[in-house]
Design an enzyme around this catalytic site. Structure first.
Site, mmCIF file in Angstrom:
data_model
loop_
_atom_site.group_PDB
_atom_site.id
_atom_site.type_symbol
_atom_site.label_atom_id
_atom_site.label_comp_id
_atom_site.label_asym_id
_atom_site.label_seq_id
_atom_site.Cartn_x
_atom_site.Cartn_y
_atom_site.Cartn_z
ATOM 1 N N CYS A 269 -69.468 -20.779 -56.482
ATOM 2 C CA CYS A 269 -68.296 -20.134 -55.878
ATOM 3 C C CYS A 269 -68.143 -18.703 -56.367
ATOM 4 C CB CYS A 269 -67.045 -20.937 -56.212
ATOM 5 S SG CYS A 269 -67.027 -22.600 -55.524
ATOM 6 N N LEU A 270 -68.653 -17.776 -55.588
ATOM 7 C CA LEU A 270 -68.556 -16.353 -55.927
ATOM 8 C C LEU A 270 -67.881 -15.557 -54.812
ATOM 9 C CD1 LEU A 270 -69.270 -13.994 -57.839
ATOM 10 C CD2 LEU A 270 -71.495 -13.853 -56.689
ATOM 11 N N THR A 271 -68.310 -15.733 -53.571
ATOM 12 C CA THR A 271 -67.858 -14.899 -52.457
ATOM 13 C C THR A 271 -66.386 -15.126 -52.124
ATOM 14 O OG1 THR A 271 -70.079 -14.959 -51.528
ATOM 15 C CG2 THR A 271 -68.312 -14.277 -50.061
ATOM 16 N N GLU A 272 -65.689 -14.006 -51.850
ATOM 17 C CA GLU A 272 -64.283 -14.043 -51.458
ATOM 18 C C GLU A 272 -64.081 -13.184 -50.217
ATOM 19 O OE1 GLU A 272 -61.803 -12.896 -54.713
ATOM 20 O OE2 GLU A 272 -62.641 -14.400 -56.093
ATOM 21 N N PRO A 273 -62.920 -13.293 -49.556
ATOM 22 C CA PRO A 273 -62.688 -12.500 -48.342
ATOM 23 C C PRO A 273 -62.883 -11.000 -48.533
ATOM 24 C CG PRO A 273 -61.004 -14.193 -48.547
ATOM 25 C CD PRO A 273 -61.826 -14.241 -49.806
ATOM 26 N N GLU B 36 -77.048 -14.998 -50.651
ATOM 27 C CA GLU B 36 -77.711 -14.830 -51.952
ATOM 28 C C GLU B 36 -78.234 -13.406 -52.137
ATOM 29 O OE1 GLU B 36 -80.253 -17.820 -53.563
ATOM 30 O OE2 GLU B 36 -79.337 -19.407 -52.399
ATOM 31 N N GLN C 34 -78.708 6.964 -49.487
ATOM 32 C CA GLN C 34 -79.210 5.644 -49.097
ATOM 33 C C GLN C 34 -80.306 5.699 -48.040
ATOM 34 O OE1 GLN C 34 -76.108 2.805 -48.325
ATOM 35 N NE2 GLN C 34 -75.138 3.115 -50.319
ATOM 36 N N SER D 99 -70.924 -8.563 -51.091
ATOM 37 C CA SER D 99 -71.979 -7.996 -51.924
ATOM 38 C C SER D 99 -71.413 -7.341 -53.186
ATOM 39 C CB SER D 99 -72.781 -6.963 -51.125
ATOM 40 O OG SER D 99 -73.424 -7.595 -50.039
#
Length: 641
Positions: free
Chosen positions: A203-207, A449, A549, A211
């Site tokens: 559980c890492l990603t949030e709204p 990922e 970039q 990245s």
């Protein structure tokens, strides 16, 4: 339903006899039957500790590439880490795993009902598939990275939805416990996770945090009695989110730094659903990997015991990134299996389909497609086993190679499956053929990922940071030349060789088979040119390079191409040296890969300095700004309304 044999034996010769007699061997049976190694002596432990320290300070091939140097020990020779017994045992695990996916698992049905069928899940538990890399004394199979990669490849060939369920569980879900868990945490959680009794999620990603993992909002505050943390927040797009009982959760925590100031830093926690306050939303409706469960997970006043901190308080970002780094090689392995499936479908159709009086396999357009599909697969497969082999050999710096393998594999697999559909024509578009499902499943791999766009910047900026450190060291040495004469002369000699071209072809000659000398010479030139380009970028832009970039992407693409070429050169050289039956085929693959890779690197590196290209980048930036300002396309419609 198929049941695998559960023969328990400590005699390897019995395993060989079982294989010859046609019996299968489950993963769990292998774990139970493996003989335990004798305890190591203090001298052996001391040697291993010394070896680990040496590996720790050894920068990887790609990292050294940014200095224009060839660090050969991680690419030559191609790693062979399995002894004969391990190979035979792996073969005996591979066959029943493939048979299970052919006879029990139904990928089309899983896709239709949007879940992995219950009998498949139960069969995977019986096999021990949920704990492939968990140590045997904690209930797992105890496979090394190379063995794990091979079995993941089998899964990837048959069903990526099931692959995500398994991978989200062990490749990232509880990988943090394997990497950072203390003895008590491992003993408590790994046995039920390895058996599949409990499912794990990462559980890492949030709204507001994709990245940019450092921007998470989920918080955990230490209770007044300092016995537990109060966790609040929410995570989105969590694989296994609706199935998991154990979660690796990343949250901001107040941390007092040495100056006495309190800062918010990320900490990793092991969270049980049973703690209370853990809920999840309904399964997300997705484009692909529909069989895998993806859901929001919410934490409301969850009491997490202090003993469930994973690693150190405030070190969660490092934990999160290392979990992902350690799992990425598995993605390349899985997708090499997917590509193998697509290529088999395409070649079968090409040799059987007749159009305009000939088999379509005789037409140049189809031949080019098949050849390019084969080259993409060869690179992906070679990368997967290069990275896993180096991990098994004890190297600890492989983050750039793992990132490159993920980038390349996810994009190559999409290309291969798309081309397979094109070769099959209308048949490829049909559901029952299986390729349209695979194409939908594949799209997520370029996003999760680590989105490929971010990983490219990660490769470029990490390498530039390393090269910048080397330049600073040289600049410092120049301030006191008498005390640093050796370093200065050595660097001067290297640069002089670059100028007069004495290095061309020499770096790779001792490692590459003589039949591949021409390819090796081209690759060596790209290594030299890459190092010069890195140095020029740092001299021109300094720290501001982070904002360039357009240039960073092309530098990363060059690094990806060079690593691809070196990897296949290494593998093909081994095949030629060992006189494998496929040696000539691999020689042809490698020759074309290096020839075309060399051309792409020239194009990308030239674009870093060519005035016309730099002007084009400026114009593209302006085009993008105009699009954003107008909320879409700017030009007038050709009909005027």
């Amino acid at each position: 339903m198929l049941r695998f044999s559960t023969f328990l034996t400590k005699n390897h010769s019995c395993w060989v006899m079982m294989q010859k007699s046609g019996h299968g061997l489950s993963l769990r049976a292998y774990a139970a039957s493996s003989a335990q190694p004798a305890p190591k002596s203090s001298t052996e432990n001391a040697r291993e500790t010394k070896k680990e320290k040496k590996a720790f300070v050894t920068n990887s091939f790609v990292m050294n590439l940014f200095n224009g140097q060839l660090k050969s020990d991680q690419v030559f020779p191609f790693p062979e880490v399995l002894n004969q017994e391990q190979q035979e045992t792996l073969q005996m695990l591979t066959d029943p795993t493939a048979k299970f996916f052919e006879e029990v698992n139904d990928p089309l049905k899983n896709d239709l009902i949007e879940k992995v069928e219950d009998n498949t899940m139960e069969g995977l538990r019986e096999m021990g598939a949920f704990g492939m890399q968990v140590p045997q004394d904690l209930g797992g199979v105890g496979l090394n990275n190379t063995q794990y990669a091979r079995l993941v490849e089998v899964v990837g060939k048959h069903d990526l939805g099931v692959g995500i369920t398994l991978g989200a569980h062990q490749s990232i879900g509880f990988k943090g416990i394997l990497l950072y868990g203390n003895e008590a945490q491992k003993k408590k959680y790994l046995p039920p996770l390895a058996s599949g009794e409990l499912i794990a999620a990462y559980c890492l990603t949030e709204p507001e945090s994709g990245s940019d993992a450092a921007s998470i909002k989920t918080r955990a505050v230490l209770s007044e009695d300092e016995t537990h943390y109060i966790l609040n927040g929410g995570k989105i797009w969590i694989s296994n989110g609706g199935l998991a009982e154990i979660f690796t959760v990343f949250a901001k925590t107040p941390v007092k730094i040495p100056s006495g100031e309190v800062k918010e830093k990320i900490t990793a926690f092991i969270v049980e659903r049973g703690f209370g306050g853990v809920t999840n939303g309904p399964p997300e409706k997705k484009m692909g990997i529909k069989a895998s469960n993806t859901a929001e997970v919410h934490f409301e006043d969850v009491k997490v015991p202090v003993e469930n901190v994973l690693g150190e308080v405030g070190e969660g970002f490092k934990v999160a990134m290392n979990i992902l780094n350690n799992g990425r090689f598995g993605m390349a392995a899985a997708l090499s299996g997917t590509m193998r499936f697509a290529i088999e479908k395409a070649t079968e159709h090409a040799v059987n389909r007749t159009q305009f009086g000939n088999k379509i396999s005789t037409y140049g357009s189809i031949q080019e497609k098949l050849a390019r599909m084969a080259m993409a697969h060869y690179i992906t497969e070679s990368m997967a086993y290069m990275v896993s082999g180096n991990m098994d050999r004890g190297f600890v710096d492989f983050q750039l190679e793992a990132a490159i393998s993920k980038i390349y594999a996810s994009e190559a697999a999409w290309f291969v499956v798309d081309e397979a559909i094109q070769i099959l024509g209308g048949m490829g578009f049909m559901r029952d053929t299986g390729l349209e499902r695979v194409l939908r499943d594949l799209r997520i791999f370029r996003i999760f990922e680590g989105a490929n766009d971010i990983l490219r910047l990660f490769v470029a900026l990490t390498g530039l940071q390393y090269a910048g450190g080397h330049l600073k060291e040289l600049q410092k040495a120049m301030k006191n030349p008498a005390a640093n004469l050796g370093l200065i002369l050595d660097e001067g000699a290297k640069r002089m060789k670059r100028v007069v071209g004495l290095n061309n072809g020499s770096f790779l000659t001792p490692y590459v088979h003589s039949d591949l000398a021409e390819s090796a010479s081209k690759v060596n030139k790209t290594i030299e040119q890459f190092g010069v380009s890195v140095e020029n970028l740092l001299m021109k832009y300094g720290k501001n390079i982070v904002h360039e970039q357009f240039l960073l992407n092309r530098l990363a693409n060059s690094a990806i191409d060079i690593y691809s070429m070196v990897t296949v050169l290494s593998r093909a050289s081994r095949s030629l040296q060992q006189h494998l039956s496929s040696a000539e085929y691999e020689h042809n693959l490698t020759s074309v890969i290096c020839s075309e890779g060399y051309e792409r690197v020239q194009l990308n590196l030239n674009s870093l300095k060519t005035s016309e290209k730099l002007k084009n980048f400026e114009k593209m930036s302006k085009i993008s700004q105009d699009l954003c300002k107008h909320g879409g396309l700017v030009q007038q419609h050709p009909l005027g309304f």
